[in-house]
Structures are given as C-alpha cells and as structure tokens.
Design a protein around this motif. Structure first.
Motif, PDB file in Angstrom:
ATOM      1  N   GLY A  84      -7.430  -1.437  -4.809  1.00  0.00           N
ATOM      2  CA  GLY A  84      -7.220  -1.082  -3.411  1.00  0.00           C
ATOM      3  C   GLY A  84      -8.462  -0.474  -2.800  1.00  0.00           C
ATOM      4  O   GLY A  84      -8.825  -0.773  -1.647  1.00  0.00           O
ATOM      5  N   ARG A  85      -9.154   0.380  -3.550  1.00  0.00           N
ATOM      6  CA  ARG A  85     -10.373   1.005  -3.030  1.00  0.00           C
ATOM      7  C   ARG A  85     -11.498  -0.012  -2.862  1.00  0.00           C
ATOM      8  O   ARG A  85     -12.238   0.022  -1.863  1.00  0.00           O
ATOM      9  CB  ARG A  85     -10.812   2.123  -3.976  1.00  0.00           C
ATOM     10  N   VAL A  86     -11.634  -0.923  -3.834  1.00  0.00           N
ATOM     11  CA  VAL A  86     -12.688  -1.945  -3.742  1.00  0.00           C
ATOM     12  C   VAL A  86     -12.457  -2.835  -2.521  1.00  0.00           C
ATOM     13  O   VAL A  86     -13.387  -3.133  -1.758  1.00  0.00           O
ATOM     14  CB  VAL A  86     -12.730  -2.781  -5.034  1.00  0.00           C
ATOM     15  N   LEU A  87     -11.228  -3.286  -2.322  1.00  0.00           N
ATOM     16  CA  LEU A  87     -10.932  -4.160  -1.186  1.00  0.00           C
ATOM     17  C   LEU A  87     -11.112  -3.421   0.141  1.00  0.00           C
ATOM     18  O   LEU A  87     -11.558  -4.003   1.133  1.00  0.00           O
ATOM     19  CB  LEU A  87      -9.510  -4.696  -1.302  1.00  0.00           C
ATOM     20  N   THR A  88     -10.757  -2.122   0.166  1.00  0.00           N
ATOM     21  CA  THR A  88     -10.916  -1.343   1.395  1.00  0.00           C
ATOM     22  C   THR A  88     -12.379  -1.312   1.832  1.00  0.00           C
ATOM     23  O   THR A  88     -12.681  -1.384   3.029  1.00  0.00           O
ATOM     24  CB  THR A  88     -10.386   0.088   1.185  1.00  0.00           C
ATOM     25  N   ARG A  89     -13.284  -1.213   0.843  1.00  0.00           N
ATOM     26  CA  ARG A  89     -14.719  -1.176   1.186  1.00  0.00           C
ATOM     27  C   ARG A  89     -15.207  -2.491   1.756  1.00  0.00           C
ATOM     28  O   ARG A  89     -16.259  -2.536   2.410  1.00  0.00           O
ATOM     29  CB  ARG A  89     -15.530  -0.787  -0.049  1.00  0.00           C
ATOM     30  N   GLN A  90     -14.493  -3.588   1.529  1.00  0.00           N
ATOM     31  CA  GLN A  90     -14.900  -4.890   2.042  1.00  0.00           C
ATOM     32  C   GLN A  90     -14.408  -5.152   3.461  1.00  0.00           C
ATOM     33  O   GLN A  90     -14.820  -6.125   4.086  1.00  0.00           O
ATOM     34  CB  GLN A  90     -14.370  -5.996   1.122  1.00  0.00           C
ATOM     35  N   LEU A  91     -13.497  -4.299   3.963  1.00  0.00           N
ATOM     36  CA  LEU A  91     -12.880  -4.559   5.257  1.00  0.00           C
ATOM     37  C   LEU A  91     -13.831  -4.258   6.400  1.00  0.00           C
ATOM     38  O   LEU A  91     -14.673  -3.356   6.325  1.00  0.00           O
ATOM     39  CB  LEU A  91     -11.620  -3.700   5.430  1.00  0.00           C
ATOM     40  N   ARG A  92     -13.671  -5.011   7.462  1.00  0.00           N
ATOM     41  CA  ARG A  92     -14.311  -4.660   8.719  1.00  0.00           C
ATOM     42  C   ARG A  92     -13.427  -3.644   9.448  1.00  0.00           C
ATOM     43  O   ARG A  92     -12.340  -3.315   9.003  1.00  0.00           O
ATOM     44  CB  ARG A  92     -14.524  -5.908   9.574  1.00  0.00           C
ATOM     45  N   ARG A  93     -13.867  -3.176  10.586  1.00  0.00           N
ATOM     46  CA  ARG A  93     -13.213  -2.059  11.248  1.00  0.00           C
ATOM     47  C   ARG A  93     -11.760  -2.359  11.612  1.00  0.00           C
ATOM     48  O   ARG A  93     -10.885  -1.509  11.438  1.00  0.00           O
ATOM     49  CB  ARG A  93     -13.996  -1.697  12.511  1.00  0.00           C
ATOM     50  N   HIS A  94     -11.473  -3.571  12.090  1.00  0.00           N
ATOM     51  CA  HIS A  94     -10.139  -3.878  12.603  1.00  0.00           C
ATOM     52  C   HIS A  94      -9.281  -4.681  11.635  1.00  0.00           C
ATOM     53  O   HIS A  94      -8.174  -5.085  11.991  1.00  0.00           O
ATOM     54  CB  HIS A  94     -10.259  -4.645  13.923  1.00  0.00           C
ATOM     55  N   ASP A  95      -9.771  -4.955  10.420  1.00  0.00           N
ATOM     56  CA  ASP A  95      -8.979  -5.709   9.451  1.00  0.00           C
ATOM     57  C   ASP A  95      -7.883  -4.819   8.849  1.00  0.00           C
ATOM     58  O   ASP A  95      -7.984  -3.588   8.869  1.00  0.00           O
ATOM     59  CB  ASP A  95      -9.877  -6.262   8.345  1.00  0.00           C
ATOM     60  N   VAL A  96      -6.842  -5.460   8.302  1.00  0.00           N
ATOM     61  CA  VAL A  96      -5.698  -4.728   7.749  1.00  0.00           C
ATOM     62  C   VAL A  96      -5.457  -5.187   6.313  1.00  0.00           C
ATOM     63  O   VAL A  96      -5.270  -6.383   6.064  1.00  0.00           O
ATOM     64  CB  VAL A  96      -4.421  -4.957   8.585  1.00  0.00           C
ATOM     65  N   LEU A  97      -5.469  -4.232   5.371  1.00  0.00           N
ATOM     66  CA  LEU A  97      -5.223  -4.516   3.957  1.00  0.00           C
ATOM     67  C   LEU A  97      -3.883  -3.927   3.552  1.00  0.00           C
ATOM     68  O   LEU A  97      -3.550  -2.811   3.925  1.00  0.00           O
ATOM     69  CB  LEU A  97      -6.336  -3.901   3.096  1.00  0.00           C
TER      70      LEU A  97
END
Length: 863
Positions: free
Chosen positions: A469-482
């Motif tokens: 979850g932390r790794v994927l969060t770092r890949q997100l852009r500002r408005h993306d939703v994980l």
C-alpha cells in the motif's frame, strides 16, 4: 468499592447460563458473594426453605409468561422477611403489571437488558443510598427559577419508566410520550425546557421531532437531545443536523446520562438568567462548564467566564477586556475575508445565532472547533451588545472524523476500501461523460501471494500488504485514488489519462512492486502483480461495466504469464475473445450443470472445550486434539470452490461477483445446500452429531421460492433441521429487513438456525440485531485478527460479544490465526471460534476421526 461490600450476598435468578455468568461476574467484580439459581422455582425454594442473609436480588425476567412461578415469587418478595430486600428486574420489554409492581414496591427497580451493566450500580444505590447520593450530581437550578421540565419520548414502556424515574429522582419534572406525533402535540400544549427523544421510533425517527421543534417558533427554545442504542455515524450526523445538542447512548452509565442532562440544564439556566437580568450574569458565569463571553455593539469583549479562558489557554481574563473578539481569538482562514465572519457580523447586527459552528484560536495559535449560541443583550429596550455561549466540540469532531475514516478505509493497510472506490468511480464516470476527458481504472492482483502467506505466516503477509500500500501510494499523482478491494487485490483510479499514459502509469506501479523485497529470517521474498487497465469513455454505461472490463483485463494478464499489464480493448471482437477465454458466467453455468464446484469444510470449535494452559503453537493441532478427546457435536462451515480444466481450484472471489452480476447466486446457493446435505449423510454420523453452517446470499433471501426449496431438500435427505445453521451477512439482511425476517422465520419454524455473518462491518444497529430472529452472531474477522495488536479491536470485540449475549445470541469469532487471539477471545467470553489456527479448511467431512487438511490456509468463504 469491593472492600465496601465484602461479605454481602446477593441472589441472582436467570435461566440462561451465559447471562447468569455475565451478571455473576459483574457482581463479583464489586466484591459481592453470589447465590445464583437457574429458575423461578429454585428461587422460591431457596427463599422458603433456607434462612438466607441476603442484601439484594437481581432477577432476569423472561420474555414469556410463567404465571404460576413468577406470581408466587413476587408475592414472596412482598412478604416478610423479604419485603425490604432491594430487587432489580432485568427485562427487554416487561408487561404493565410488572412495571406497576416495581413502581409500587419500595426498594425495587426495572433495568432494560441493554443496560444490564447498570444493575449492580442500581442495586448499590438502594443498598447504600448515602454513598449513592454523594456521587449523584443534582441538576443546577437556582432557588428562584422553576424546575427543569423534561419531555422524554420512547416507544418502549420499560425504557420510559426507567428514565422517567431516574430523571424524577434527580429533581426534574418529566412528561412522557410514545411517538413523535404525540410528543409534538404535547410540546405545543405545555412548556418544556428539554426534549430527550429515542432515535429509532416505529413511525418516524426521533430526528424528525427535533426538526419540528426547531422549526416552530413556539417550540424552538426547547433544547433537544437524541438517545439511541447504537454508535452509527449516520445517527450522530442526522441528530446534529436536525438541531439536537446532545447524542446520548442507552448503554452509558446513569452518572454520565445525568451529567449530560445537567449540562443541558445549566445552559438553560444561563438563557433564563440572560433574559431576566444582566446583573446576575457574573454569578452564573462562575458555575457553568461552557464558555461564555459578552461583547458590545462594536464587538469588543465586555466579560468572559473561567471556562472561556480555559478553552482559549489564557490565564488572565483582564487581557481580553476591551479587545475586539474577532481580532483576538476568532480563527481567520487565509482563504476567507473578514466580511465572511458571520459571528462578527452578528455582534454588530444583533442577529440571533443557534448552534453556529466555527473555530476559535487558542493562545498557541491552533484552531479550536466550537459551537456557539449568540443572544442580543437587550437593556431597557435597546441593544447593548451580545452574549455568546460556546462549547469546545473537538472530541465530537474527532469522533465524526474517525467514523468517516473507518467507513472509507481499509482496516489493515489504511488506504481506501472498495466501498469508497466504487463511490469515486461512479463520480469519475459522470465527470468523464460531462467533459469528454477520459480516465482509467487499474486492477492489480498480486501473483502467488498465497505462497508468502503459507511460507512465513499471516503476520508477515499482513506487513507485506501494508508495504505494498505504501509503495503504490508513492506512485500516485495528486488526484489519483488507490484502494484495497480484496485480500490481495488493489485498484487505482487514474484521472485525465489516455491509453498510453494509463498503461505507463500502471507499468510504473507494477515495476515498483517488483522492486519490493521482504526479508524474513534468512530469506528474501519479492512480490509481483498482474495488472488490468480499462478506460472510462464518455459512453461508458456504469461503474460496474468498467470494473468488469478491468477485471477481465487483469485475468488476461494472469493467463498470459503473470507480472504483465494488459489494456482492455473495447471492440466487439476483443470482448468476444475475452469472453471465450474467460467465460466466467458460462463456466459457472457449466459448474452448476456438471458438478464443477467443490466443497471444503472449516471446523468451528466450542470454546467450552478449550483450556488456555494447553494451547499448541502449531496451526491445526487444536482441532486434531479435539477430535481425539471429544465425542460430542462437531461443527463446520461449508466453503465453496470452483474447479478448472487444469484441476486448479478457484476461490470464491474469482467467480462469486460474476454469479451475482448474472443473477446466478440463488442457483449456486441451492447447489451448496444440496451437496452439503449429501456430504452430511455420507459421513454416517448419528443424527445430531454433525452441524453445518451454510452461507446464503442476499438474492436467495429475496427469492420467494428459496425457503420452500431448502425445506424440500431437508425433507428429501431426511436431515435434522436443527443441524443446519444458515449464515446471512448483516448488509444483505438489512437491505430487505422484512423479507429477511419472513425467510428466517419460515425456516426457523422448521428448526433451522441462523447466524448473522460479518457483524460490525455494515453498521447494523443493536435494535436491528434484536429484531432479526438469529441464533448466532459472527463477529467480523477484521476486528478479531487484530485483537492482539491493539486495545481498540479488543474493546470492539468485547462490546459486540456482550451485546449479543444480552440479547441471548451466541457468538462466533472468525479469522482466529494465533494462540494469542485465542486467549483473548476466551477471556472475552466468545462462545465459538474458527480460523486457520484451529484448522485450515478440510477437503471432506471426517469419517470417524480421520481428516484430510486442505492445503489452502487462507479462509475464503463463498461470499
């Protein structure tokens, strides 16, 4: 307190062993000696034929008429030597003659079962009235003012009698009503200061009365509070929006309830004093708990009370006098201009404000959320300023925020959950349809995550999910939703992307996961993911269609070799190719027609057979020991799998959503029921020695013919109905409460039992639990598996267990994965447990004591 009552004996009369145990424990904690009996006749014999030195009695009143014994017991308690014996009756909803008996007999009281914890407190109040009076807080009422008049509204006779007597005992004048309409008509006829309203009412919920009282000028001055038995976020929100100033809970201690009413009473006294004369303000300000200050017509501070100074963190009140309140402690957001400060405008205009929420500034500079009420100060017919009463609502705001967070986030990884993702997906599709600018949904399914779980254990597997979850969060852009949408499945909404950018971003997430390493002991474990991408187009019909597209693309990526990204192509040919390749609905149909499903069975262990001193460390040994040493009833939950052409077993998460989408779940449920009955018969076990728990879907509950089909199968295979427990999820039961109750009642009449599954995950209220004819409550595993890591989940599980027991429901805890959790559940008093620590699912029901463990150690039910 235990020292004060040491040696005092009380009589406990309760037919239920579980409830008798709970009451006994509560009494023993306070130092009382116990004399517990299990029937009215035993109580009568005890009182008649033995010289008992009793200090009190607690009697659990049954929900059925037991005329002879109950009447004889009451008559006996009215005579010497027991006429002065303090008696507490516990009842869900007692008959009127019982209420009259408790009202007319001295030293007796009725306590609802929902508040069974208060039985000991009530008994102590009668045994030690002097001590009780010292801890009770009387309402703040000046000698010159009239008593506080309270309107109490509830449809339950026992609740009304209980709280009416409690309020009157503390000096309040009380009128009661049984419905919203009756209460509103009473409020129009008579003056009231406070209205305390039950939230869940038969015709209209309590917040409707709050709205009516607030909107009518004749009743708008009544301060309303809502009382309820549940901690639902929606209940609190509805109450506050309707104008309630307090949200009380029926399972709170009497002292806390009286303290809340006293707080409202103090506020009313302030209002009366302001309206009568300004000269008495100083004395009142010293006695109230809320912050109160005054301003002149320009907004300069004229006085403050100690509570104001405490909230603002100021030691000397003189530093505030003659200062502008707006400049000194109004919290100004840089995005708002001073003209938008409504409280400041009210200083100047004399506009009356009620329940206005804003922020004040603490001396440290931080914002403090407060709720303000402003009254213009009229002296000799002219406005001389305003008086503002406020209270710090920081705790309330934190509670609201926490509840909102829990409803939208995954318990383990603390990222968003599936519910929130689906809501955001619907909104994003509508935005795409309006703007024409495309977005995408990405499905990530971890490859061979089960191997990590089985090799190093669930605790390490959970930590890996958190790291992912932390790794994927770092890949997100500002408005993306994980979001985490399943056990090892994640999804991402990518906004404002075309196909190329969506695939590049998905590949970046996949590459980031490939670089993640988990070290455990001497080995390193890595994780990979199969990724499916589906575009949201202006002509995309629904969120379900887009999710299905991404799901299909993810399965294609897995079938092409795993650790790949696949973009769903929306052409008819591609859809046909994917449909041919995957064909989930056709495969489900084929499995139904050709027995392509497989049943596994996870043991359910009765905690009465568990000794904490001999818990093994290895998973599965506990059930093996149980089979060797116990010859009683064995219980299992039936789990479904689907076999493939390569003999691989698909877990329910792979095909159940498709079956639900294509309205095939009722057929799947009927297949499971029939094959489970066949398996039960094949064991050759004597009737009554084997119980099976079978999951039923919401569509089966809604099907008018399902109950008849199940009854026909039970008769066909000549199985004892009492051996079957049907598990229904909390959310599916609430979705169509009336239909669920009819379905359950029809099968219960035959002898079948019911379990409310995943209790705590869908915000089911305790009143709804009370109304559902279930025999068991299965506590949601998300709380159980985290008990050993935090006190919050232990408290939640304990509370759910206590409430279920108070309503005569047995409890089952799932996802028991360690001996530590097993010990905590035993201490909590949970009745039954299941999970991989007890035993992984079995491939077949045992013949004799021979069992074969299934190699899959994660518990995945069919739902």
């Amino acid at each position: 307190m235990a020292e004060a009552v040491s040696g005092q004996r009380i009589l406990i009369v309760e037919e239920s062993a579980t409830l008798r145990y709970i009451l006994g424990k509560s009494a023993q904690k306070q130092g009382y000696e116990l004399l517990a009996v299990d029937s009215f006749q035993s109580a009568i014999d005890t009182l008649q034929h033995a010289s008992q030195n009793l200090y009190g009695a607690i009697i659990g009143w049954p929900n059925y008429k037991n005329q002879a014994e109950s009447t004889q017991l009451l008559v006996l308690l009215d005579r010497e030597p027991y006429s002065d014996l303090p008696v507490i009756l516990l009842s869900n909803d007692a008959e009127m003659d019982i209420l009259n008996w408790t009202s007319t007999r001295k030293l007796s009281a009725m306590v609802p079962w929902e508040n069974y914890q208060e039985a000991i407190i009530s008994l102590q109040a009668m045994l030690e009235p002097k001590v009780a009076r010292e801890v009770e807080e009387a309402p703040v009422q000046s000698q010159s003012s009239s008593p506080i008049r309270v309107l109490f509204v509830d449809d339950s006779n026992s609740i009304v009698v209980y709280y009416s007597r409690l309020l009157k005992r503390h000096g309040y004048e009380v009128e009661t009503a049984r419905s919203v309409q009756q209460a509103y008509e009473l409020a129009l006829e008579k003056p009231f200061d406070i209205a305390i309203v039950d939230y869940f009412m038969p015709d209209e919920n309590g917040y409707v009365l709050c709205q009516k009282l607030r909107e009518n000028p004749q009743t708008e001055s009544i301060r309303t509070a809502v009382i309820t038995g549940t901690y639902l976020d929606s209940v609190i929100r509805d109450c506050l929006q309707a104008g309630a100033v307090e949200c009380m809970f029926k399972n709170e201690a009497e002292e806390l309830f009286i303290a809340r009413v006293s707080s409202m009473s103090r506020f009313i006294e302030i209002q009366r004093s302001i309206e009568k004369q300004r000269e008495s303000l100083a004395a009142i300000l010293e006695s109230v708990g809320e912050g109160v200050y005054g301003v002149d017509n320009d907004g300069k501070i004229t006085f403050v009370n100690p509570a104001t100074l405490k909230v603002l963190g100021i030691s000397d009140g003189q530093t505030l006098l003659d200062k502008y309140a707006q400049q000194f402690f109004h919290y100004r957001d840089e995005k708002l201009s001073t003209e938008e400060d409504q409280l400041h405008r009210a200083y100047e205009s004399g506009e009356e404000l009620r329940g206005w929420e804003t922020n004040f500034k603490h001396q440290s500079g931080k914002a403090i959320p407060v709720e303000c009420t402003l009254y213009p100060l009229i002296m000799n017919g002219s406005k001389e300023g305003s008086v503002i009463a406020f209270r710090d609502i920081s705790n309330q705001k934190m509670l609201e925020e926490r509840l909102r967070w829990q409803a939208t986030h995954d318990h383990l990884t603390e990222i968003y959950n599936r519910r929130y993702l689906e809501t955001q997906l619907e909104e994003e599709i509508r935005r795409v349809q309006r703007s024409g600018i495309r977005s995408a949904i990405v499905f990530l399914d971890l490859d061979r995550f089960k191997y990590v779980n089985d090799t190093v254990g669930h605790d390490v597997g959970d930590q890996l999910l958190i790291d992912i979850g932390r790794v994927l969060t770092r890949q997100l852009r500002r408005h993306d939703v994980l979001a985490r949408i399943g056990g090892d499945e994640f999804a991402i909404i990518l906004k404002n992307v075309d196909e190329a950018l969506a695939v590049n971003l998905a590949d970046a997430c996949r590459d980031a996961l490939a670089g993640l390493r988990l070290q455990h002991e001497d080995k390193n474990y890595h994780v990979q993911a199969s990724v499916g991408v589906a575009m949201m187009e202006p002509d995309s019909p629904t969120a379900g269609d887009v999710l299905a597209d991404a799901d299909i693309a993810c399965h294609v990526a897995k079938r092409q070799g795993r650790n790949q990204t696949y973009l769903y192509e929306k052409t008819d040919d591609d859809r046909n190719v994917m449909g041919t390749e995957l064909g989930w609905s056709e495969r489900i149909r084929d499995a139904l027609d050709n027995n392509g499903f497989v049943l596994h069975y996870q043991p359910i262990l009765d905690m009465s057979n568990v000794e904490l001193a001999n818990l093994p460390a290895q998973d599965g040994l506990l059930w093996q020991q149980h089979l060797r040493t116990n010859a009683e009833v064995y219980a299992y939950e039936v789990l479904i799998r689907m076999s493939s052409e390569t003999d691989e077993l698909h877990l329910p998460t792979s095909f159940i959503p498709i079956a639900e989408r294509f309205n095939m779940m009722t057929e799947v449920d009927m297949w499971v029921v029939e094959n489970a009955l066949q398996a039960m018969i094949a064991t050759g076990s004597p009737k009554g020695k084997l119980n099976l728990s079978v999951n039923l879907s919401g569509s089966t509950l809604d099907n008018d013919e399902s109950a008849q089909q199940i009854k026909a199968l039970i008769k066909k295979y000549n199985v004892r109905p009492e051996s079957l427990i049907f598990e229904i999820t909390e959310t599916s039961a609430i979705a169509n409460m009336d239909q669920a109750k009819r379905f359950m009642a029809e099968l219960a009449e035959m002898g079948c039992q019911f379990s409310l599954d995943d209790f705590g995950s869908g915000f089911c209220s305790f009143s709804q639990l009370k109304n559902l004819p279930s025999d068991f409550v299965k506590i949601d595993g998300q709380f159980v598996k985290s008990m050993a890591r935090g006190s919050t989940d232990r408290a939640i599980v304990t509370a759910m267990n206590d409430v279920a027991h108070s309503l005569s429901r047995s409890t089952v805890a799932e996802f028991v994965e360690s001996p530590e959790v097993m010990r905590l559940l035993k201490i909590c008093g949970v009745d039954r447990v299941q999970g991989n620590y007890i035993s992984a699912p079995l491939e077949q029901l045992p013949h004799g004591n021979v069992v074969k463990l299934h190699t899959h150690h994660n518990k995945h039910r069919r739902d």
